[in-house]
Scaffold this motif. Sequence first.
Motif, PDB file in Angstrom:
ATOM      1  N   CYS A  25       0.862  -1.188   0.000  1.00  0.00           N
ATOM      2  CA  CYS A  25       0.000   0.000   0.000  1.00  0.00           C
ATOM      3  C   CYS A  25       0.899   1.238   0.000  1.00  0.00           C
ATOM      4  CB  CYS A  25      -0.914  -0.015   1.230  1.00  0.00           C
ATOM      5  SG  CYS A  25      -2.175   1.278   1.212  1.00  0.00           S
ATOM      6  N   ASN A  26       0.754   2.057  -1.026  1.00  0.00           N
ATOM      7  CA  ASN A  26       1.574   3.265  -1.168  1.00  0.00           C
ATOM      8  C   ASN A  26       0.695   4.465  -1.467  1.00  0.00           C
ATOM      9  OD1 ASN A  26       4.498   2.272  -1.057  1.00  0.00           O
ATOM     10  ND2 ASN A  26       3.579   0.835  -2.524  1.00  0.00           N
ATOM     11  N   VAL A  27       1.275   5.641  -1.341  1.00  0.00           N
ATOM     12  CA  VAL A  27       0.481   6.862  -1.539  1.00  0.00           C
ATOM     13  C   VAL A  27       1.234   7.846  -2.429  1.00  0.00           C
ATOM     14  CG1 VAL A  27       1.313   7.905   0.642  1.00  0.00           C
ATOM     15  CG2 VAL A  27      -0.867   8.659  -0.322  1.00  0.00           C
ATOM     16  N   VAL A  28       0.477   8.466  -3.308  1.00  0.00           N
ATOM     17  CA  VAL A  28       1.026   9.464  -4.227  1.00  0.00           C
ATOM     18  C   VAL A  28       0.554  10.840  -3.765  1.00  0.00           C
ATOM     19  CG1 VAL A  28       0.994  10.250  -6.637  1.00  0.00           C
ATOM     20  CG2 VAL A  28       1.054   7.807  -6.121  1.00  0.00           C
ATOM     21  N   MET A  77       3.217   7.308 -12.294  1.00  0.00           N
ATOM     22  CA  MET A  77       3.713   6.864 -10.978  1.00  0.00           C
ATOM     23  C   MET A  77       2.813   5.752 -10.431  1.00  0.00           C
ATOM     24  SD  MET A  77       5.708   6.910  -8.441  1.00  0.00           S
ATOM     25  CE  MET A  77       6.752   8.362  -8.483  1.00  0.00           C
ATOM     26  N   ILE A  78       1.510   5.916 -10.616  1.00  0.00           N
ATOM     27  CA  ILE A  78       0.562   4.915 -10.113  1.00  0.00           C
ATOM     28  C   ILE A  78       0.745   3.579 -10.847  1.00  0.00           C
ATOM     29  CG2 ILE A  78      -1.922   4.357  -9.994  1.00  0.00           C
ATOM     30  CD1 ILE A  78      -2.338   7.380  -9.312  1.00  0.00           C
ATOM     31  N   LYS A  79       0.995   3.666 -12.146  1.00  0.00           N
ATOM     32  CA  LYS A  79       1.232   2.425 -12.919  1.00  0.00           C
ATOM     33  C   LYS A  79       2.460   1.681 -12.373  1.00  0.00           C
ATOM     34  CE  LYS A  79       3.079   2.385 -17.106  1.00  0.00           C
ATOM     35  NZ  LYS A  79       3.264   2.526 -18.558  1.00  0.00           N
ATOM     36  N   PHE A  80       3.508   2.426 -12.075  1.00  0.00           N
ATOM     37  CA  PHE A  80       4.733   1.812 -11.507  1.00  0.00           C
ATOM     38  C   PHE A  80       4.403   1.141 -10.168  1.00  0.00           C
ATOM     39  CE2 PHE A  80       8.243   2.684  -8.434  1.00  0.00           C
ATOM     40  CZ  PHE A  80       9.126   1.707  -8.878  1.00  0.00           C
ATOM     41  N   LEU A  81       3.642   1.821  -9.319  1.00  0.00           N
ATOM     42  CA  LEU A  81       3.317   1.267  -7.989  1.00  0.00           C
ATOM     43  C   LEU A  81       2.368   0.069  -8.097  1.00  0.00           C
ATOM     44  CD1 LEU A  81       2.974   4.617  -6.026  1.00  0.00           C
ATOM     45  CD2 LEU A  81       4.826   2.922  -5.816  1.00  0.00           C
ATOM     46  N   SER A 113       5.213   3.755   1.313  1.00  0.00           N
ATOM     47  CA  SER A 113       5.994   4.926   0.879  1.00  0.00           C
ATOM     48  C   SER A 113       5.115   6.002   0.245  1.00  0.00           C
ATOM     49  CB  SER A 113       7.063   4.496  -0.124  1.00  0.00           C
ATOM     50  OG  SER A 113       7.977   3.630   0.504  1.00  0.00           O
ATOM     51  N   SER A 114       5.622   7.239   0.328  1.00  0.00           N
ATOM     52  CA  SER A 114       4.926   8.404  -0.226  1.00  0.00           C
ATOM     53  C   SER A 114       5.729   8.956  -1.402  1.00  0.00           C
ATOM     54  CB  SER A 114       4.832   9.506   0.837  1.00  0.00           C
ATOM     55  OG  SER A 114       4.267   9.007   2.019  1.00  0.00           O
ATOM     56  N   PHE A 115       5.039   9.284  -2.468  1.00  0.00           N
ATOM     57  CA  PHE A 115       5.724   9.764  -3.676  1.00  0.00           C
ATOM     58  C   PHE A 115       5.120  11.079  -4.159  1.00  0.00           C
ATOM     59  CE2 PHE A 115       6.203   5.234  -3.433  1.00  0.00           C
ATOM     60  CZ  PHE A 115       7.538   5.048  -3.754  1.00  0.00           C
ATOM     61  N   TYR A 116       5.944  12.119  -4.190  1.00  0.00           N
ATOM     62  CA  TYR A 116       5.495  13.394  -4.765  1.00  0.00           C
ATOM     63  C   TYR A 116       5.475  13.294  -6.285  1.00  0.00           C
ATOM     64  CZ  TYR A 116       6.316  15.844  -0.317  1.00  0.00           C
ATOM     65  OH  TYR A 116       6.276  16.277   0.975  1.00  0.00           O
ATOM     66  N   VAL A 117       4.403  13.832  -6.883  1.00  0.00           N
ATOM     67  CA  VAL A 117       4.388  14.067  -8.337  1.00  0.00           C
ATOM     68  C   VAL A 117       3.928  15.516  -8.451  1.00  0.00           C
ATOM     69  CG1 VAL A 117       3.452  13.378 -10.582  1.00  0.00           C
ATOM     70  CG2 VAL A 117       3.735  11.657  -8.782  1.00  0.00           C
TER      71      VAL A 117
END
Length: 244
Positions: free
Chosen positions: A178-181, A220-224, A235-239
Amino acid sequence: MLTGKLALVTGAGGGIGRAVCQLLAEAGAKIMAADCNHTAAKETISLLANNDHMARRMDVSDSQDVKAAFDNIQSKYYKPPEVVVNAAGIVRDNFLLKISEEDFQKVFDVNVKGTFLVTKKACEVLVDIGAAGSIINISSVVAKRGNIGQCNYASSKAAVETFTKCVAREMADYNIRCNVVLPGFIATTMTNEIPEKVKNMFKSMIPMKRFGTPEEVAQMIKFLASDESSYITGSSFYVSGGIE
Ligand code: NAP
């Protein structure tokens, strides 16, 4: 990259949700596009290449709706979604001194409770059959920095980020990631109504000096969603074009 995977995308009729559906489908996933606006979800599906996808009306803040959508997925595809993207979200902006209790609550109902209901149901059905999964939630840069006129929205998005980290810890044993963008300012209907003067002010604060596109968030979502991110959870990812 996602061949054979089934993906549930909420808010699939909106800007980011639609771009996610398009990129995940191009990568080989079957898509269940869910949105409280059924017409918009159907439009999203009509843009996808093959016809093994489906659109459904679902209010993420209503547990009965969420359950019915998962039942529907099970009866059509005979399995739960291995990828879940919680892209449904709303704003009800106002200053603290003017905001109503109702507008504060509504934003939490959709953004936080909605993410909770869909994530909980997805984990339940995956754990039941021992399947791995990837859940991607959407927070916002304003969760980190706050924003004038968004005490409800910004704090709801902070809750989404922390919720993600709790889910990641609890579900790691089950091989559910489970990750967050955290998008910055993205050109969708959500930001369309910002007055041009305010948009220009925001742009001047962004190192890349422009709003992002829904596709840039969807990448980014496709990668996750894919196994390329197999060792990434919580993990948290800034876009965000550099704004934090
Ligand atoms: P959008 O174009 O407004 O799309 C959101 C979609 O969610 C809409 O189709 C909306 O339907 C739907 N929705 C609203 N309430 C729902 C509910 N209760 N159940 C199911 N669907 C519901 O917004 P977006 O920009 O694509 O935003 C997608 C996500 O990214 C949201 O969580 C948003 O908070 C987040 N985000 C956006 C930005 C940005 O700059 N755009 C930045 C950071 C984070 P209706 O149109 O009928 O309400």
